[in-house]
Design an enzyme around this catalytic site. Sequence first.
Site, PDB file in Angstrom:
ATOM      1  N   TYR A 121      -1.955  -0.541  10.489  1.00 11.03           N
ATOM      2  CA  TYR A 121      -2.280  -1.216   9.209  1.00 11.03           C
ATOM      3  C   TYR A 121      -1.120  -1.011   8.235  1.00 11.03           C
ATOM      4  O   TYR A 121      -0.561  -1.965   7.683  1.00 11.03           O
ATOM      5  CB  TYR A 121      -3.575  -0.641   8.627  1.00 11.03           C
ATOM      6  CG  TYR A 121      -3.691  -0.797   7.130  1.00 11.03           C
ATOM      7  CD1 TYR A 121      -3.349   0.255   6.282  1.00 11.03           C
ATOM      8  CD2 TYR A 121      -4.120  -1.991   6.568  1.00 11.03           C
ATOM      9  CE1 TYR A 121      -3.424   0.120   4.902  1.00 11.03           C
ATOM     10  CE2 TYR A 121      -4.204  -2.129   5.190  1.00 11.03           C
ATOM     11  CZ  TYR A 121      -3.857  -1.070   4.359  1.00 11.03           C
ATOM     12  OH  TYR A 121      -3.929  -1.218   2.989  1.00 11.03           O
ATOM     13  N   LYS A 162       1.952  -3.592   6.584  1.00 11.37           N
ATOM     14  CA  LYS A 162       2.318  -3.685   5.156  1.00 11.37           C
ATOM     15  C   LYS A 162       3.838  -3.535   5.000  1.00 11.37           C
ATOM     16  O   LYS A 162       4.483  -4.289   4.290  1.00 11.37           O
ATOM     17  CB  LYS A 162       1.607  -2.596   4.347  1.00 11.37           C
ATOM     18  CG  LYS A 162       0.108  -2.766   4.238  1.00 11.37           C
ATOM     19  CD  LYS A 162      -0.272  -4.021   3.464  1.00 11.37           C
ATOM     20  CE  LYS A 162      -1.752  -4.123   3.213  1.00 11.37           C
ATOM     21  NZ  LYS A 162      -2.128  -5.388   2.549  1.00 11.37           N
ATOM     22  N   SER A 184       0.823  -1.207   0.000  1.00  5.96           N
ATOM     23  CA  SER A 184       0.000   0.000   0.000  1.00  5.96           C
ATOM     24  C   SER A 184       0.856   1.255   0.000  1.00  5.96           C
ATOM     25  O   SER A 184       1.977   1.257   0.513  1.00  5.96           O
ATOM     26  CB  SER A 184      -0.877  -0.008   1.262  1.00  5.96           C
ATOM     27  OG  SER A 184      -1.352   1.279   1.529  1.00  5.96           O
TER      28      SER A 184
HETATM   29  C1  WQD Z   1      -9.404   9.417   0.936  1.00  3.13           C
HETATM   30  C2  WQD Z   1      -9.669  10.900   1.162  1.00  3.13           C
HETATM   31  C3  WQD Z   1      -9.947  11.488   3.464  1.00  3.13           C
HETATM   32  C4  WQD Z   1     -13.681   9.209   3.993  1.00  3.13           C
HETATM   33  C5  WQD Z   1      -6.519   4.423   2.921  1.00  3.13           C
HETATM   34  C6  WQD Z   1      -5.318   3.583   3.225  1.00  3.13           C
HETATM   35  C7  WQD Z   1      -4.817   2.936   1.959  1.00  3.13           C
HETATM   36  C8  WQD Z   1      -5.904   2.102   1.395  1.00  3.13           C
HETATM   37  C9  WQD Z   1      -7.083   3.032   1.052  1.00  3.13           C
HETATM   38  C10 WQD Z   1      -6.965   0.092   2.189  1.00  3.13           C
HETATM   39  C11 WQD Z   1      -8.913  11.463   2.351  1.00  3.13           C
HETATM   40  C12 WQD Z   1     -11.246  11.727   2.692  1.00  3.13           C
HETATM   41  C13 WQD Z   1     -12.532   9.770   3.462  1.00  3.13           C
HETATM   42  C14 WQD Z   1     -14.756  10.044   4.393  1.00  3.13           C
HETATM   43  C15 WQD Z   1     -13.495  11.964   3.688  1.00  3.13           C
HETATM   44  N1  WQD Z   1      -6.196   1.101   2.342  1.00  3.13           N
HETATM   45  N2  WQD Z   1     -12.444  11.123   3.311  1.00  3.13           N
HETATM   46  N3  WQD Z   1     -14.621  11.400   4.217  1.00  3.13           N
HETATM   47  O1  WQD Z   1      -7.006   7.295   3.743  1.00  3.13           O
HETATM   48  O2  WQD Z   1      -6.268   7.876   1.361  1.00  3.13           O
HETATM   49  O3  WQD Z   1      -6.149   5.509   2.122  1.00  3.13           O
HETATM   50  O4  WQD Z   1      -7.514   3.669   2.267  1.00  3.13           O
HETATM   51  O5  WQD Z   1      -7.461  -0.342   1.206  1.00  3.13           O
HETATM   52  O6  WQD Z   1      -3.712   2.104   2.283  1.00  3.13           O
HETATM   53  O7  WQD Z   1      -4.279   4.424   3.711  1.00  3.13           O
HETATM   54  O8  WQD Z   1      -8.366   6.552   1.738  1.00  3.13           O
HETATM   55  O9  WQD Z   1     -10.721   6.744   1.094  1.00  3.13           O
HETATM   56  O10 WQD Z   1     -10.150   6.746   3.563  1.00  3.13           O
HETATM   57  O11 WQD Z   1      -9.613   8.740   2.177  1.00  3.13           O
HETATM   58  O12 WQD Z   1     -13.391  13.209   3.560  1.00  3.13           O
HETATM   59  O13 WQD Z   1     -15.827   9.593   4.880  1.00  3.13           O
HETATM   60  O14 WQD Z   1     -11.058  11.084   1.443  1.00  3.13           O
HETATM   61  O15 WQD Z   1      -9.724  12.546   4.394  1.00  3.13           O
HETATM   62  O16 WQD Z   1      -8.531  12.798   2.034  1.00  3.13           O
HETATM   63  P1  WQD Z   1      -6.919   6.930   2.310  1.00  3.13           P
HETATM   64  P2  WQD Z   1      -9.792   7.141   2.174  1.00  3.13           P
END
Ligand code: WQD
Length: 335
Positions: free
Chosen positions: A152, A156, A124
């Site tokens: 998490y 990885k 990741s």
């Molecule tokens: C994306 C953007 C949030 C939810 C993580 C892990 C990665 C992979 C994918 C597992 C950010 C914003 C999110 C919400 C929001 N892991 N957001 N409201 O954190 O980039 O990556 O998930 O598969 O390894 O690190 O992904 O989709 O959670 O967030 O505003 O309800 O959306 O702040 O900017 P992230 P995400």
Amino acid sequence: MKILVAGGAGYIGSHVIVELYKKGHKAVCVDNLYNSKIKAVKNIEKLIGEKLPFYKIDCCDKKKLETAFKKEKFDAVMMFQGYKAVGESVTKPVAYYRNNIDSALTIIELMDKYNVHNVMFSSSATVYGKNAKSPITEKDKALILNDITNPYGETKAMIEKILTDKAHADKRFNVVLLRYFNPVGAHDSGLLGEDPNGLPNNLMPYVAKVATGKLPYLKVYGNDYKTKDGTGVRDYIHVVDLALGHVAALKCYKKKKENVHIYNLGTGKGTSVLELVKAYEKASGKKVKYKIVARRAGDVDRLYCKPAKANKELGWYAKRDLYNMCLTSYNFENK
Ligand code: WQD
């Protein structure tokens, strides 16, 4: 090739199995169905047009997992198994280390015993840590673990290290580490997609629930980041493009020079939360209500990659655009 797909009933694994069969490979799916459903196995069979060998096994259970190694002759193993909720990993670190590390070690030990030397690991972008500057290349790996913002991500990075050390100790062992950016979207058929148990942690599945009226509104975690519109920027990649990256990476097993291959799988494009919301509204024709709330701990301003290494060495390019990511996600959620 005949490939053991650990966690093959999950979001990424199920899409990879479909693309493997399209290229003439065979797969054996092992999954404990902790965060997936048997329905996904049935839908994979609909798409590949044949029975998919399936074992409902927890990959930490060495005795049970050995029955699959005994019965099937694997040419390679793809490791998708593991817990993957960033926020949950902060509150349950021991469960994450136990499950993710233990299952990886169990698989590696059985690979040794049954002379299987090719492994592909679902890593990741989190391993780049909070200080990495986008666009990120494979050389930007976080040097110290506590640069990584959650257990998490640390599991990885640790499993990458375990596989790398094993490859250095045993030249027959051939490791491919694929560092995903943000996988989103669903299969064109609407039969496979992101179907998390419980409330979605990630942005797109949450937006999908708001667009289909299952949740009232999206919480946008902060709009004071140093980005084009103040909301977090990420590199969203269509899950089918991601799956095709795995099939393309199988060619690494023919390379005899080096035995550790590392690739970013992303589009190289950054998209903000509000841009994604707008694209989703366009693709679905539905309003996506949102409220700006406080930042989420551990989030960074922007995270997107330079996919040049995978483009050049694997001949692989992400082809599906944000509109298609949103449209396929919406179609799957609507089913
Ligand atoms: C994306 C953007 C949030 C939810 C993580 C892990 C990665 C992979 C994918 C597992 C950010 C914003 C999110 C919400 C929001 N892991 N957001 N409201 O954190 O980039 O990556 O998930 O598969 O390894 O690190 O992904 O989709 O959670 O967030 O505003 O309800 O959306 O702040 O900017 P992230 P995400």
